[in-house]
Design an enzyme around this catalytic site. Sequence first.
Site, PDB file in Angstrom:
ATOM      1  N   GLY A  13       0.804  -1.222   0.000  1.00 28.23           N
ATOM      2  CA  GLY A  13       0.000   0.000   0.000  1.00 28.23           C
ATOM      3  C   GLY A  13       0.833   1.266   0.000  1.00 28.23           C
ATOM      4  N   GLY A  15      -0.637   4.265   0.558  1.00 27.71           N
ATOM      5  CA  GLY A  15      -1.488   5.268   1.185  1.00 27.71           C
ATOM      6  C   GLY A  15      -0.777   5.943   2.333  1.00 27.71           C
ATOM      7  N   PHE A  16      -1.544   6.523   3.246  1.00 29.12           N
ATOM      8  CA  PHE A  16      -0.946   7.253   4.360  1.00 29.12           C
ATOM      9  C   PHE A  16      -0.096   6.340   5.241  1.00 29.12           C
ATOM     10  CE2 PHE A  16      -4.597  10.059   3.413  1.00 29.12           C
ATOM     11  CZ  PHE A  16      -3.896  11.235   3.211  1.00 29.12           C
ATOM     12  N   GLU A 173     -18.816  16.446   3.268  1.00 30.49           N
ATOM     13  CA  GLU A 173     -17.993  17.252   2.359  1.00 30.49           C
ATOM     14  C   GLU A 173     -18.489  17.141   0.924  1.00 30.49           C
ATOM     15  OE1 GLU A 173     -13.871  17.117   4.995  1.00 30.49           O
ATOM     16  OE2 GLU A 173     -14.176  15.684   3.369  1.00 30.49           O
TER      17      GLU A 173
END
Length: 422
Positions: A13, A15-16, A173
Site C-alpha cells: 500500500g 497510502g498514508f 464534504e
Amino acid sequence: MLSEKIPHVVIIGAGFGGMSTVKALAGAKVKITVVDRTNYHLFQPLLYQLSTAVLSTDDISFPVRAMFRKVKNIDLFMAKATGIDGKNKILHTNHGDISYDYLVVAAGATNNFFGMENVKKYSYGMKTIQEALHIRNHVLHMFERANKQLDSEEVRRQMLTFICVGGGPTGVEEAGALAELVAVQKKDYQFLNFDEVSIKLIEATDKVLPMMPEKLRNYTLKVLKEKGVEVMLNTAVADCSEDGLTLKDGTFIPSKTVIWAAGVRAHTVASTIGTECDRAGRVIVEKTLQVPGYPEIFAIGDNAHFLQDGRPLATVAPVANQEAVVAVENIKRLIAGKTELKEFVYKDYGSMATIGRCEAVVSWGFLQIGGFFAWCIWMFLHLLRLEGTHADITVGTKWLWNFISGTRLGRIITNIKFDEEE
C-alpha cells in the site's frame, strides 16, 4: 567472510500508512519494497474536490518513485497484492511472488456496501481517482441531459436529484461541494429550472459527523440546510437501482445519482493471512501491531482492528500515520534482536471537516469552532499534508481562485467516446 544479509521489508500500500512507514524506515539498513496497484500516493481526503471539479488528478496524487528518488534502498513493485503466505514469508501478487523478512499490511480500504449487491452495482463509490472522476463526469452529464429533456419534469427531477449516503466527513464534504457546484452550474444553464435540483444527505443514525461535539454537528446541519442540502437522519437504505434509492421504510427516491460514503471495508489481502478479522475485514492485531501468530507481520491503518479504551480506532489517516511509526520502531527492534517491543497508544489530536467554501468545523480539545476561521485552519493543515511543492502551489492557487470567484474550471466531461469518423 560472508556478506551480511540485509533484511527485506515489504510494505503493501502507498497510502498514508504505507508512505509513513517508508519515511520512518528511510535511511535504515534494510531493503524496502512498496507494493501497490498504482504508481502514486493518493491524498484521499480531497477526492471529493476532484469529484466536484475543484481540483485535478495531479493535484491530489504524487508519484511514489519521485517521493523517494534520493533514497537508494526503496523500490516500487507495481502490482495487486492477492494473498499472504505467513508461514513461508511470501506475498503473492498478480505479477509474481515476493519474499519478505518483515511485512507491513497497509493496503487501505474499499467501499463497504454491507452485502447490498444492488447498491454496489448502481451507486457511486469514492475511494479511488477513477471513482471520483466517474462521479464528476456523471454529475456534469446529468445537467447536460436534463437541459435537453424538454418533455418531462419528472425525468428532469430524477436526473437532477443527487443523493449522498453517509453522514461522516466524506458524505458531508461531498454534499456541501455538490451544492456549490450546483450554484456554479446555475450561472451557465439559462434555460434549466434549478428549482428542480435536489441534494440529499442520508444518514442511518441520528447524527452527522459523530466524532464532533453536538454544537458543531448542529452547526454543520445549519450550514448544509443553508446550502440547500436536505439532511435525512435516522434513514436507512434498503436497495438501489438505476432509477433511484429505496429506503428501509419503503420510500423510493427517484435519482440517477447515488454516491455511497456510508462505510469502508479493509482490502481483501488482509484477510488472507488467516487470523481473526472483524466484520469490516480488519485484522485484530496485538498491542504491538503485530498479527497474532506472525510476529514478522504488522497491520496498520484501515487493515488493523486495534482496540483502545474498549473501542476499535477509526479508519482515519492520523491513526495510520501514528501506527506506522510504532510498527517501524518494532521492526527495528526485532532486527536488532530485541524482544521487548513498543505498544501502540493513539494520541487523538482532534478532528475536522469542511462543509464548503469558507465553512468548516474543527474540534481540537478546547478549540471547537465552525465557520471561516475553521476553514482557514482546515486549508492550511491540508496544504501541509500534501506531497511536494507543486501540489502546495497549485492546490493553494486553485483554492484562492475558487474563494475569490467561486468558479470551477475543472467542469470537463472526459469519458465521452467518439466514433473514428467524427
